[in-house]
Design a protein around this motif. Structure first.
Motif, PDB file in Angstrom:
ATOM      1  N   GLU A 187      -8.494  -4.858   8.960  1.00 31.24           N
ATOM      2  CA  GLU A 187      -8.161  -5.349  10.289  1.00 31.24           C
ATOM      3  C   GLU A 187      -6.804  -6.036  10.237  1.00 31.24           C
ATOM      4  O   GLU A 187      -6.519  -6.789   9.294  1.00 31.24           O
ATOM      5  N   VAL A 188      -5.995  -5.795  11.237  1.00 33.56           N
ATOM      6  CA  VAL A 188      -4.694  -6.456  11.355  1.00 33.56           C
ATOM      7  C   VAL A 188      -4.902  -7.794  12.057  1.00 33.56           C
ATOM      8  O   VAL A 188      -5.560  -7.867  13.095  1.00 33.56           O
ATOM      9  N   CYS A 217      -4.922   1.853   5.059  1.00 38.56           N
ATOM     10  CA  CYS A 217      -6.086   0.990   4.808  1.00 38.56           C
ATOM     11  C   CYS A 217      -7.090   1.161   5.949  1.00 38.56           C
ATOM     12  O   CYS A 217      -7.056   0.402   6.936  1.00 38.56           O
ATOM     13  N   PRO A 218      -7.973   2.145   5.864  1.00 39.03           N
ATOM     14  CA  PRO A 218      -8.859   2.458   6.993  1.00 39.03           C
ATOM     15  C   PRO A 218      -9.859   1.355   7.314  1.00 39.03           C
ATOM     16  O   PRO A 218     -10.348   1.277   8.444  1.00 39.03           O
ATOM     17  N   ASP A 267       2.213  -2.802  11.045  1.00 40.48           N
ATOM     18  CA  ASP A 267       0.941  -2.470  11.687  1.00 40.48           C
ATOM     19  C   ASP A 267       0.586  -0.997  11.458  1.00 40.48           C
ATOM     20  O   ASP A 267      -0.519  -0.663  10.995  1.00 40.48           O
ATOM     21  N   ARG A 289      -2.543   0.589   9.111  1.00 45.17           N
ATOM     22  CA  ARG A 289      -3.586   1.426   9.705  1.00 45.17           C
ATOM     23  C   ARG A 289      -3.611   2.832   9.092  1.00 45.17           C
ATOM     24  O   ARG A 289      -4.666   3.458   9.012  1.00 45.17           O
TER      25      ARG A 289
END
Length: 375
Positions: free
Chosen positions: A202-203, A198-199, A191, A195
């Motif tokens: 979405e996770v 990769c701006p 996670d 983040r």
């Protein structure tokens, strides 16, 4: 069977470095080269290997179309060895061709490295990440999959932030910015690293791992508590203690006799009935395609769980709530790690066929070769 070859007089020879024709010979050495067997007989070629006096490159081996430089097997034998290694173990391929297993492994490694090359990371939008056991003693590796083209992009030992960071460095900032969603289990290292690199991604948390966590932390704990409460009632305690898989399996997968047993168990024990019904309701969160409806379903599920009076269930709610954003993201990106779980099962088969791997690089190439993707 031994065949002795001789260089053809007057034939044009080419440098293996620059492919230019060279007439001068620097020296020659006799080499013993293995070729494809003839019927049941092994074939060995005695080849006078020439080094040409190339004016551009200096002394270089003569280029031969059927033999790679510094290799003791012909190309056609190497191709057949690699083809057999795609379906069996290195040991069995070595026995079949009468070669040393190290030679066979080196042939297969070169073939995989040459044919696969570096992975094509352009246009990757959706990723799925998961871990798999690589050795005994809680030693793991991470596999990253292109969820759209169903191909393995990267495999690396470990599951910490530092150990998966090389993949994002390989992907690069521009391609990282193109990633829109990443499916994973509730692994904090995955996670945080997603983040960080990769701006725009979405996770998305996977149904399978959340329900598995619910089974471990809620169903198992409540079942043990109920068994301890029924210590004085031996028959009832035995029924509860032996019901673990009955409670964890999906109802539709149970045979008829097990379904009857499940219904009797749930009718006789309110606590087990509560956690079983809430397990099925929790799964419904992944069926929604509108985040608003999923949010309302979560609020309803949370309220019932907190009112149940079961401490393991209340603790699970508190632990799961920080991950709610990743669960609701499934409404926009209906991804899961089911593809990766299937790949992990195939990886187990690859490892079992070979009786394990000691060379990570070779093992990871075998995994990539097994999942080339949809094109």
């Amino acid at each position: 069977m031994v065949l002795e070859l001789a260089p053809e007089d007057g034939a044009e020879r080419f440098c293996s470095g620059c492919d230019a024709p060279v007439a001068a010979i620097h020296d020659r050495t006799l080499r013993r080269i293995r070729d494809l067997p003839m019927f049941e007989h092994a074939v060995e070629l005695w080849v006078p290997r020439l080094r040409l006096a190339c004016p551009r490159c200096g002394p270089r081996l003569e280029r031969l179309d059927w033999l790679d430089p510094h290799v003791r097997v012909t190309r056609r034998l190497a191709q057949n060895v690699a083809r057999l290694c795609a379906g069996t173990s290195v040991r069995h391929a070595a026995r079949w061709f009468g070669l040393d297993w190290k030679t066979v492994k080196a042939i297969d490694f070169r073939h995989l490295d040459r044919t696969l090359g570096p992975p094509d990371l352009d246009g990757v939008r959706l990723l799925a990440m998961d871990e798999f056991a690589i050795q005994k003693g809680h030693r793991y590796a991470t596999v990253v999959v292109d969820a759209e083209r169903k191909r393995v992009l990267w495999v690396g030992r470990g599951r910490s932030r530092a150990e998966i960071k090389p993949f994002f460095e390989l992907l690069g900032p521009e391609r990282c910015a193109q990633v829109r969603a990443v499916a994973m289990d509730m692994n904090t290292a995955y996670d945080l690293e997603v983040r960080a690199h990769c701006p725009n991604a979405e996770v998305v948390y996977d149904l399978f791992h959340v329900v598995a966590k619910y089974g471990r932390e809620v169903i198992d704990r409540v079942r043990v508590d109920e068994a301890n409460r029924l210590r004085a009632d031996k028959p009832a305690r035995r029924v509860v203690k032996t019901s673990r898989w009955l409670l964890l399996r999906n109802r539709e997968n149970l045979p008829a006799d097990q379904t009857v047993r499940l219904e009797e168990l749930l009718a006789a024990n309110k606590a087990l009935l509560t956690v079983y019904l809430l397990k099925d309701d929790l799964k419904e969160l992944w069926r929604y395609r509108r985040e608003g409806w999923a949010w309302k379903a979560w609020k309803s599920w949370k309220r019932r769980a907190l009112r149940s009076g079961l401490q393991p269930l209340r603790m699970f709610v508190r632990r799961l709530e920080p991950y709610l954003a990743g669960i609701l993201a499934h409404c926009r990106w209906p991804l899961g790690t089911n593809l990766v779980e299937g790949i992990n099962n195939k990886i187990k088969v690859i490892k079992r066929v070979a009786y394990g791997y000691r060379d990570d690089a070779y093992f990871f190439l075998k995994i990539r070769a097994a999942f080339p993707g949809l094109g």
